[in-house]
Design an enzyme around this catalytic site. Structure first.
Site, mmCIF file in Angstrom:
data_model
loop_
_atom_site.group_PDB
_atom_site.id
_atom_site.type_symbol
_atom_site.label_atom_id
_atom_site.label_comp_id
_atom_site.label_asym_id
_atom_site.label_seq_id
_atom_site.Cartn_x
_atom_site.Cartn_y
_atom_site.Cartn_z
ATOM 1 N N VAL A 47 0.827 -1.197 0.000
ATOM 2 C CA VAL A 47 0.000 0.000 0.000
ATOM 3 C C VAL A 47 0.870 1.260 0.000
ATOM 4 O O VAL A 47 1.883 1.343 0.688
ATOM 5 C CB VAL A 47 -0.961 -0.004 1.208
ATOM 6 C CG1 VAL A 47 -0.206 0.038 2.532
ATOM 7 C CG2 VAL A 47 -1.948 1.155 1.135
ATOM 8 N N GLY B 282 -2.752 -3.018 -2.738
ATOM 9 C CA GLY B 282 -1.639 -3.523 -1.940
ATOM 10 C C GLY B 282 -1.978 -3.706 -0.487
ATOM 11 O O GLY B 282 -1.329 -4.456 0.220
ATOM 12 N N LYS C 269 9.818 5.962 -6.128
ATOM 13 C CA LYS C 269 10.072 7.104 -5.237
ATOM 14 C C LYS C 269 11.565 7.333 -5.033
ATOM 15 O O LYS C 269 12.013 7.685 -3.936
ATOM 16 C CB LYS C 269 9.357 6.911 -3.896
ATOM 17 C CG LYS C 269 7.841 6.728 -4.032
ATOM 18 C CD LYS C 269 7.131 6.722 -2.693
ATOM 19 C CE LYS C 269 5.634 6.491 -2.856
ATOM 20 N NZ LYS C 269 4.909 6.505 -1.583
ATOM 21 N N SER D 208 -6.711 -52.558 -5.586
ATOM 22 C CA SER D 208 -7.559 -51.368 -5.801
ATOM 23 C C SER D 208 -7.078 -50.201 -4.944
ATOM 24 O O SER D 208 -7.716 -49.834 -3.970
ATOM 25 C CB SER D 208 -9.030 -51.688 -5.523
ATOM 26 O OG SER D 208 -9.207 -52.341 -4.304
#
Length: 642
Positions: free
Chosen positions: A26, A103, A156, A542
């Site tokens: 986020v 996010g 950033k 089986s």
């Protein structure tokens, strides 16, 4: 889901399209990145930028590139993305569908929804905050969903002083994490989404960067195989009735569908031919491609309902009640073995539960979660490798075959609590030849009823199914049981594994698929014996529980008696006079049950015999007495005593 249609300037002549998912913790700048990409490449519709700036000015807030991706008004108020959104974006090479995925961990379910549709990913990490817990989770989810084309964008950089050292540190940390997952990023790129550095152009702030821009990296990604080249998968959404027609409506998820094509509808495996393709307010065409929502009518009015998956006869999906999967759990309550859930796959909705929980994984560390067996569960934000069991057959494909029918979600009561993918395995699949049956074949009932046979023989027909490892005593006990019941005046016959393979099943080997077909044939023969009023004793390993249960459900209630000869593997090997176990361990016998192939013990057999502690006579007596008790109950019920 919010979408912005392609602008008039979009690259309509592009030869291909690629779906990209944008992931990241986020506030690491995903929506800003997408807005900037859209603007810097000329994909923004005319006047859109001015409109957004006017809105920001009117609201007296700074203009943000992220506003372009605000799918909901609530997002503007909360400053977080809470839904996936899609926009069309283009470069001179091709057109992209970019999926922005939230996010914030509370909305990670929507992130899974977005990533499940993608062919490649851009994963954004804030240069200052660095790698976060959700950053690691997102990497794991990409691996789980099979997305292998990943570029990591260290965003950033302007707030980190465009520091090369800081970029290198993030690259080293997250690159190491991806390596643990078995993933390798196509590249790490330092960017400033707000300022536009290294988005569509390199800019002047990071002269030390000699690598590609984000746009150049996108254009290097390879488009996946076209959905039209995959086998047809047409899940039925609904069935509508118009005048005399029944229209099966749905979306073509892969492949293409044509008028005149013969289809099989899984999991019921009913077949019919496409008579017409119906569209709403669109020109009529005799073919429909992947991505189209259409309706079809059939030449034969077979019963088809919502959830069925139409496919070509020569390329059907699997239709089983059990499959292996990898699941990422999102529910507030843990994912518990023994608890019932709803599985939703395409348009199918069926009850399911965990049949076998093999491994629980902490998605943030990749460590196996160790819990006592009595406390086995999958907690929130954990992943698991497991086998799911459904109440009825489900049509599916492995995730690497057809993605649309290889993904599913798990619903706990009314909440979507988990998502997963079906992993490849040696699943048995019907062949086209098995579906080519004459329409002129009908079941013939004789003039002697089961009740009349029971009255004549003094007992009803049954199937006594002996199962267990090789050398657990099946053949010996079956032969003695046959003698005992015969002496008691019963009509009885033994079907033995080795004898059957000398004739009826001489064409079958010992692969998992052939083993299943061997048991299916035996089940059909045993059912005919029981219908004739005979007590049919079968002596077969089986090994697969599902195969035995299929035979049980094909018979009337009470007619199938499962007898589990429970003998430890090491004791079976000691008793092996034929030396089969030794040959298997030496690699001379492939797919040998208990050594190189699995054995699934019965969950709730009618009779369990620990043959290491019991003599053959004691085993026979227990089975004979059980059958006698069943006959006593039947007789009492018929006379009205119970």
């Amino acid at each position: 889901m919010s979408s912005i249609p392609p602008s008039e300037t979009s690259c309509t002549t592009a030869a291909e399209q690629l779906k990209i998912v944008i992931l990241g913790h986020v506030d690491h700048g995903k929506s800003t990145l997408v807005g900037r990409l859209f603007h810097d490449t000329g994909s923004l519709p005319e006047g859109k930028l001015e409109q957004l700036k006017q809105i920001a000015e009117r609201r007296r807030v700074p203009f943000e590139w992220a506003n372009l991706m605000d799918a909901l008004q609530a997002e503007r108020d909360q400053n977080i993305s809470i839904d996936t959104a899609q926009i069309w974006f283009h470069t001179p090479k091709r057109r992209y569908v970019i999926i922005d995925a939230p996010g914030h961990k509370e909305f990670i379910k929507n992130m899974v929804t977005g990533a499940a549709q993608a062919e490649a990913a851009l994963l954004v990490i804030d240069a200052q905050e660095g790698v976060q817990e959700n950053s690691r989770r997102h990497g794991y989810l990409l691996e789980l969903l099979g997305i292998r084309q990943v570029a990591v964008l260290v965003n950033k950089m302007d707030l980190a002083g465009y520091s090369q050292e800081r970029f290198n540190a993030v690259e080293a940390e997250y690159g190491g994490w991806l390596a643990q997952l078995g993933l390798a990023a196509s590249c790490f790129i330092p960017i400033s989404a707000r300022e536009g550095d290294n988005i569509a152009a390199t800019g002047k702030n990071m002269p030390w960067w000699k690598g590609p821009t984000v746009v150049e990296t996108l254009d290097e990604f390879e488009a996946a195989r076209s959905l039209g080249d995959q086998p047809l998968r047409f899940p039925i959404q609904d069935v509508y009735r118009f005048d005399h027609r029944r229209i099966l409506a749905g979306r073509v998820e892969s492949g293409r569908i044509k008028v005149g094509e013969r289809l099989v509808f899984a999991p019921s495996n009913k077949t019919s031919t496409v008579k017409t393709i119906e569209r709403w307010k669109a020109p009529a065409r005799d073919i429909a491609e992947a991505g189209e929502s259409i309706g079809i009518t059939l030449t034969d009015q077979i019963f088809v309902q919502r959830g069925a998956v139409a496919a070509p006869e020569n390329a059907p999906p699997y239709a089983l009640t059990s499959f292996k999967a990898r699941v990422f759990w999102l529910g507030k309550r843990p994912f518990l073995p023994g608890r019932k859930y709803r599985l939703k796959l395409a348009t199918q909705d069926v009850e399911c539960h965990i049949e076998k929980l093999e491994r629980v994984i902490d998605a943030s560390t990749l460590q196996t979660v160790q819990r006592p067996e009595a406390e086995s569960f999958v907690s929130r934000h954990e992943a698991a490798e497991l086998t799911l069991k459904t109440k009825k057959p489900v049509a599916f494909d492995a995730i690497n075959q057809v993605a649309a029918t290889g993904r599913f979600v798990i619903v706990d009561e009314f909440d979507v609590a988990g998502g997963g993918v079906i992993v490849p395995n040696n699943y048995p699949r019907r062949t086209a030849d098995s579906l080519h049956k004459s329409h002129n074949i009908f079941w013939t009932s004789g003039r002697v009823t089961p009740a009349q046979r029971t009255l004549r023989h003094g007992h009803g027909g049954r199937v006594v199914w002996l199962t267990g490892l090789s050398c657990s005593g099946k053949t010996t006990i079956a032969a003695e049981l046959e003698r005992e019941l015969f002496e008691r005046g019963k009509l009885v016959y033994v079907l033995d594994g080795d004898n059957i393979r000398h004739g009826l099943c001489t064409d079958l080997g010992f692969s998992p698929r052939d083993r299943r077909e061997n048991i299916r044939r035996i089940g059909e023969v045993a059912k005919l014996f029981a219908d004739a009023g005979v007590i049919c004793i079968t002596a077969f390993i089986s090994p697969y529980r599902e195969d035995r249960e299929a035979i049980r459900h094909s018979l009337p209630p009470g007619q199938f008696v499962e007898v589990y000869l429970n003998l430890p593997l090491e004791v079976c090997e000691q008793r092996d006079t034929k030396g089969l176990y030794a040959k298997a361990r030496a690699g001379k016998i492939r797919d040998f049950t208990g050594v190189s192939a699995p054995y699934e013990a019965p969950a709730k057999p009618e009779i369990e015999l620990p043959t290491a502690q019991l003599t053959v006579g004691e085993c026979v007596s227990r089975i004979a007495d059980f059958l006698a008790a069943l006959e006593g109950e039947r007789g009492a019920a018929e006379s009205g005593d119970i």
